[in-house]
Write a protein that holds these residues in place. Structure first.
Motif, short mmCIF file in Angstrom:
data_model
loop_
_atom_site.label_atom_id
_atom_site.label_comp_id
_atom_site.label_asym_id
_atom_site.label_seq_id
_atom_site.Cartn_x
_atom_site.Cartn_y
_atom_site.Cartn_z
N MET A 1 0.84 -1.17 0.00
CA MET A 1 0.00 0.00 0.00
C MET A 1 0.89 1.24 0.00
N THR A 2 0.60 2.18 -0.90
CA THR A 2 1.41 3.39 -0.99
C THR A 2 0.79 4.50 -0.13
N ALA A 3 1.66 5.36 0.33
CA ALA A 3 1.20 6.48 1.14
C ALA A 3 0.50 7.50 0.24
N PRO A 4 -0.54 8.16 0.75
CA PRO A 4 -1.20 9.18 -0.07
C PRO A 4 -0.23 10.33 -0.34
N PRO A 5 -0.36 10.96 -1.49
CA PRO A 5 0.57 12.06 -1.81
C PRO A 5 0.41 13.20 -0.81
N GLU A 6 1.52 13.86 -0.56
CA GLU A 6 1.52 14.99 0.36
C GLU A 6 0.63 16.11 -0.19
N GLN A 7 -0.06 16.77 0.72
CA GLN A 7 -0.84 17.93 0.33
C GLN A 7 -0.25 19.15 1.01
N VAL A 8 -0.04 20.19 0.24
CA VAL A 8 0.54 21.43 0.75
C VAL A 8 -0.56 22.48 0.77
N ARG A 9 -0.75 23.10 1.93
CA ARG A 9 -1.72 24.20 2.08
C ARG A 9 -0.96 25.42 2.59
N LEU A 10 -1.08 26.50 1.87
CA LEU A 10 -0.36 27.72 2.23
C LEU A 10 -1.30 28.91 2.23
N ARG A 11 -1.15 29.76 3.24
CA ARG A 11 -1.89 31.02 3.35
C ARG A 11 -0.92 32.07 3.86
N PRO A 12 -1.12 33.33 3.49
CA PRO A 12 -0.21 34.37 4.00
C PRO A 12 -0.33 34.47 5.52
N GLN A 13 0.78 34.59 6.19
CA GLN A 13 0.77 34.62 7.65
C GLN A 13 0.69 36.04 8.21
N ARG A 14 1.63 36.87 7.86
CA ARG A 14 1.68 38.22 8.43
C ARG A 14 0.47 39.04 7.98
N ALA A 15 0.10 38.93 6.71
CA ALA A 15 -1.05 39.69 6.20
C ALA A 15 -2.33 39.28 6.92
N ARG A 16 -2.49 38.00 7.21
CA ARG A 16 -3.68 37.54 7.93
C ARG A 16 -3.74 38.15 9.32
N LEU A 17 -2.60 38.18 10.01
CA LEU A 17 -2.56 38.75 11.35
C LEU A 17 -2.89 40.25 11.32
N VAL A 18 -2.26 40.97 10.41
CA VAL A 18 -2.49 42.41 10.30
C VAL A 18 -3.95 42.68 9.95
N CYS A 19 -4.50 41.93 9.02
CA CYS A 19 -5.90 42.14 8.62
C CYS A 19 -6.86 41.84 9.76
N ARG A 20 -6.60 40.80 10.52
CA ARG A 20 -7.47 40.49 11.66
C ARG A 20 -7.44 41.61 12.70
N LEU A 21 -6.24 42.09 13.02
CA LEU A 21 -6.13 43.18 13.99
C LEU A 21 -6.78 44.46 13.47
N LEU A 22 -6.55 44.77 12.22
CA LEU A 22 -7.13 45.97 11.64
C LEU A 22 -8.66 45.88 11.57
#
Length: 151
Positions: A1-22
């Motif tokens: 049995m083979t392992a499922p392919p890796e899934q990469v999920r990316l979101r901006p980090q600093r912009a999300r923090l600044v937007c939430r605070l703002l």
């Protein structure tokens, strides 16, 4: 049995923090203005009522929602392809149409270079995120390399 392919999920980090605070600050300011907006009927030329207070709170919520809309960018990739969602619009691409995953010097975010010489911006991978962006880019390049050598 083979392992499922890796899934990469990316979101901006600093912009999300600044937007939430703002967004929180904008909502708090509008809510604060709404609480002090009410004036007695005979004290000045303008009369503000409950409807005006509600309108101020709703304007604050609308402004906060607009600011939070800036946190929309994301990238989700796996062995089959990559899905890019930017502020407006998005792309679903198989790795076979992608020539390279790039981050040009001085660019604010990474991009995908396609075989037809188009560039697809990936606003989720931003230069201000520094090491997070570097690690995400490396993971995407590994997925791209794995998918293109498997053909």
């Amino acid at each position: 049995m083979t392992a499922p392919p890796e899934q990469v999920r990316l979101r901006p980090q600093r912009a999300r923090l600044v937007c939430r605070l703002l967004a929180a600050a904008v909502f708090a300011v509008f809510a604060g203005v709404a609480t002090v907006l009410r004036t007695p009927v005979n004290e000045g030329p303008a009369t503000f009522g409950v409807a005006d207070q509600v309108a101020m709170v709703l304007l604050g919520a609308l402004g906060a929602a607009a600011i939070l809309g800036l946190t929309r960018p994301r990238v989700v990739a796996d062995g089959a392809g990559i899905r890019v969602r930017n502020l407006v619009g998005g792309y679903t691409l198989s790795w076979s149409v992608v020539r390279a995953v790039r981050f040009r010097a001085g660019a604010p975010w990474a991009s995908l270079e396609l075989h037809d010489d188009d560039l697809v911006p990936m606003m989720a991978i931003q230069a201000v995120d520094k090491q997070y962006a570097v690690d995400g880019l490396r993971r995407l390049r590994t997925l791209h390399e794995t998918a293109t050598t498997a053909r």
